[in-house]
Design an enzyme around this catalytic site. Structure first.
Site, short mmCIF file in Angstrom:
data_model
loop_
_atom_site.label_atom_id
_atom_site.label_comp_id
_atom_site.label_asym_id
_atom_site.label_seq_id
_atom_site.Cartn_x
_atom_site.Cartn_y
_atom_site.Cartn_z
N ASP A 54 0.89 -1.16 0.00
CA ASP A 54 0.00 0.00 0.00
C ASP A 54 0.93 1.21 0.00
O ASP A 54 1.76 1.35 0.90
CB ASP A 54 -0.87 -0.04 1.28
CG ASP A 54 -1.84 1.13 1.34
OD1 ASP A 54 -1.56 2.19 0.73
OD2 ASP A 54 -2.86 0.99 2.03
N ASN A 81 2.67 3.47 -10.59
CA ASN A 81 1.42 3.52 -11.36
C ASN A 81 0.20 3.76 -10.47
O ASN A 81 -0.78 4.38 -10.90
CB ASN A 81 1.28 2.20 -12.13
CG ASN A 81 -0.13 1.96 -12.60
OD1 ASN A 81 -0.60 2.58 -13.56
ND2 ASN A 81 -0.85 1.08 -11.90
N SER A 132 1.76 9.62 -15.07
CA SER A 132 1.12 10.92 -14.84
C SER A 132 -0.23 10.91 -15.55
O SER A 132 -0.93 9.89 -15.63
CB SER A 132 2.06 12.01 -15.34
OG SER A 132 1.51 13.28 -15.15
N TYR A 146 -7.23 16.09 -8.33
CA TYR A 146 -6.49 15.15 -9.19
C TYR A 146 -5.46 15.93 -10.01
O TYR A 146 -4.29 15.55 -10.09
CB TYR A 146 -7.46 14.40 -10.09
CG TYR A 146 -6.80 13.38 -11.00
CD1 TYR A 146 -6.07 12.31 -10.47
CD2 TYR A 146 -6.92 13.47 -12.38
CE1 TYR A 146 -5.48 11.36 -11.30
CE2 TYR A 146 -6.34 12.52 -13.22
CZ TYR A 146 -5.62 11.47 -12.66
OH TYR A 146 -5.03 10.53 -13.49
N LYS A 150 -1.37 15.57 -9.95
CA LYS A 150 -0.55 15.19 -11.12
C LYS A 150 0.39 16.33 -11.52
O LYS A 150 1.49 16.08 -12.02
CB LYS A 150 -1.45 14.76 -12.29
CG LYS A 150 -2.20 13.45 -12.04
CD LYS A 150 -1.28 12.23 -11.88
CE LYS A 150 -2.05 10.92 -11.77
NZ LYS A 150 -1.20 9.74 -11.57
P1 NAP Z 1 -7.41 1.58 -12.00
O1 NAP Z 1 -7.83 0.43 -12.85
O2 NAP Z 1 -8.39 2.14 -11.02
O3 NAP Z 1 -6.07 1.16 -11.22
C1 NAP Z 1 -5.54 1.92 -10.16
C2 NAP Z 1 -4.60 1.09 -9.33
O4 NAP Z 1 -4.06 1.92 -8.27
C3 NAP Z 1 -5.30 -0.10 -8.66
O5 NAP Z 1 -4.46 -1.21 -8.73
C4 NAP Z 1 -5.44 0.39 -7.22
O6 NAP Z 1 -5.41 -0.67 -6.27
C5 NAP Z 1 -4.17 1.19 -7.07
N1 NAP Z 1 -4.19 1.99 -5.85
C6 NAP Z 1 -5.05 2.97 -5.51
N2 NAP Z 1 -4.73 3.43 -4.28
C7 NAP Z 1 -3.65 2.70 -3.86
C8 NAP Z 1 -2.84 2.68 -2.67
N3 NAP Z 1 -3.07 3.48 -1.61
N4 NAP Z 1 -1.78 1.80 -2.60
C9 NAP Z 1 -1.53 0.97 -3.63
N5 NAP Z 1 -2.27 0.93 -4.75
C10 NAP Z 1 -3.32 1.78 -4.84
O7 NAP Z 1 -7.00 2.82 -12.90
P2 NAP Z 1 -5.81 3.05 -13.98
O8 NAP Z 1 -6.38 3.91 -15.01
O9 NAP Z 1 -5.16 1.79 -14.37
O10 NAP Z 1 -4.81 3.94 -13.09
C11 NAP Z 1 -3.41 3.77 -13.10
C12 NAP Z 1 -2.72 5.12 -13.22
O11 NAP Z 1 -3.03 5.69 -14.50
C13 NAP Z 1 -3.14 6.15 -12.18
O12 NAP Z 1 -1.99 6.78 -11.67
C14 NAP Z 1 -4.00 7.14 -12.97
O13 NAP Z 1 -3.95 8.42 -12.41
C15 NAP Z 1 -3.33 7.07 -14.34
N6 NAP Z 1 -4.15 7.52 -15.48
C16 NAP Z 1 -5.31 6.88 -15.82
C17 NAP Z 1 -6.07 7.34 -16.91
C18 NAP Z 1 -7.37 6.67 -17.32
O14 NAP Z 1 -8.12 7.23 -18.15
N7 NAP Z 1 -7.69 5.47 -16.84
C19 NAP Z 1 -5.63 8.45 -17.66
C20 NAP Z 1 -4.45 9.08 -17.28
C21 NAP Z 1 -3.72 8.61 -16.21
P3 NAP Z 1 -6.70 -1.16 -5.43
O15 NAP Z 1 -7.37 -2.19 -6.30
O16 NAP Z 1 -6.13 -1.76 -4.20
O17 NAP Z 1 -7.55 0.05 -5.15
#
Ligand code: NAP
Length: 274
Positions: A54, A81, A132, A146, A150
């Site tokens: 975590d 990530n 990011s 958010y 970032k």
């Molecule tokens: P996601 O499917 O919601 O995955 C997020 C991950 O972060 C999950 O594995 C979650 O784990 C983990 N997490 C959250 N809080 C945490 C903590 N305290 N300690 C450890 N792990 C934690 O979303 P995603 O889109 O793949 O997000 C990954 C990254 O991409 C993020 O940094 C996000 O800001 C970035 N991003 C996403 C998008 C988009 O459109 N999806 C666009 C730009 C950037 P749990 O299952 O334990 O909660």
């Protein structure tokens, strides 16, 4: 020699795809998750160690790193990530929601980075890839925390890259924008939505903003696998390139930020929400 990467937030989305992508290319992977007992896909692979981590719990970070080093000998790359998007009007947010957004997206990245840096410095190699977002380059209303987190990540990573170049360690920013499919990002955003029905002064603004978002239309999305490929490229290309953008800029936010004067950029963005 086989390389090893530690990736945070591998329970879903970009982290899960990235873990699979590195493993498919022969890397050892420390797939860090908050609830590893729920993982079944990655846990079956011989070159993947699913570890509890975590990013807001230093002891869990240190343990996951120690387990990874014990199993694979060392760690060569870190992908920060884990992250999520806190939605809602700034005034509607609870203090805890603000702090939690930074605890994960900013201080979490710093904590994992600090825990691995002595190893990277001693071995005089290592690469840190920070995930990011377009929200680290431009901002939108109703998601200010958010964006703030970032922007902080962008500034931190850029400054850190100068320091770490001196000890042979690379820093990269992968910047997905325009939306990524196969993630739980939007679902989690709704889970954290801050609402305060007493703040009626904002109602016309919220209504207009909703219409503005609808009118802007949806940008073409990219997949979590597309992002995983760029993360892999950033980790392995050996270049000093800092930023890797990936996504569709059909709304023109990134072009506007990069090409317009400050005055023209702010007026371009403001007209969308007035
Ligand atoms: P996601 O499917 O919601 O995955 C997020 C991950 O972060 C999950 O594995 C979650 O784990 C983990 N997490 C959250 N809080 C945490 C903590 N305290 N300690 C450890 N792990 C934690 O979303 P995603 O889109 O793949 O997000 C990954 C990254 O991409 C993020 O940094 C996000 O800001 C970035 N991003 C996403 C998008 C988009 O459109 N999806 C666009 C730009 C950037 P749990 O299952 O334990 O909660």
């Amino acid at each position: 020699m086989t390389n090893t990467v530690l990736i945070t937030g591998t329970s879903s989305g970009i982290g899960l795809s990235t873990a699979g992508y590195f493993a498919d290319r022969g890397w050892n992977v420390v797939a860090a998750q908050r609830k590893p007992e729920q993982e079944s896909v990655l846990a079956r692979r011989a070159n993947v160690l699913v570890s509890r981590l975590d990013v807001a719990d230093l002891a869990s970070i240190e343990e996951a790193i120690a387990e990874g080093v014990q199993r694979f000998g060392t760690i060569d790359a870190l992908v920060n990530n884990a992250g999520y998007g806190q939605m809602g009007l700034f005034e509607a947010l609870e203090t805890e929601q603000i702090q939690q957004q930074f605890a994960v997206n900013v201080f979490g990245v710093m904590a994992v980075t600090r825990a691995l840096l002595p190893l990277f410095r001693r071995q005089r190699h290592g690469v840190i890839v920070n995930v990011s977002s377009g929200a680290g380059l431009f901002t939108l209303p109703m998601i200010s925390m958010y964006c703030a987190s970032k922007f902080a990540l962008e500034g931190f990573s850029e400054a850190l890259s100068y320091e770490l170049a001196a000890v042979g360690v690379g820093v990269k920013l992968v910047i997905p924008h325009g939306g990524v499919t196969d993630t739980r990002f939007v679902e989690r955003q709704s889970d954290t939505m801050a609402e305060n029905r007493e703040l009626i002064d904002y109602v016309p603004f919220i209504e207009k903003t909703r219409q503005a978002f609808a009118a802007m239309g949806k940008a073409r999305t990219i997949s979590a696998l597309d992002v995983a490929q760029v993360i892999y490229q950033a980790a392995t290309d050996g270049t000093p390139q800092l930023r890797y953008l990936i996504g569709d800029d059909s709304r023109g936010f990134i072009r506007a930020r990069r090409e317009l004067s400050e005055e023209d950029y702010i007026s371009f963005m403001r007209t969308k929400f007035q």
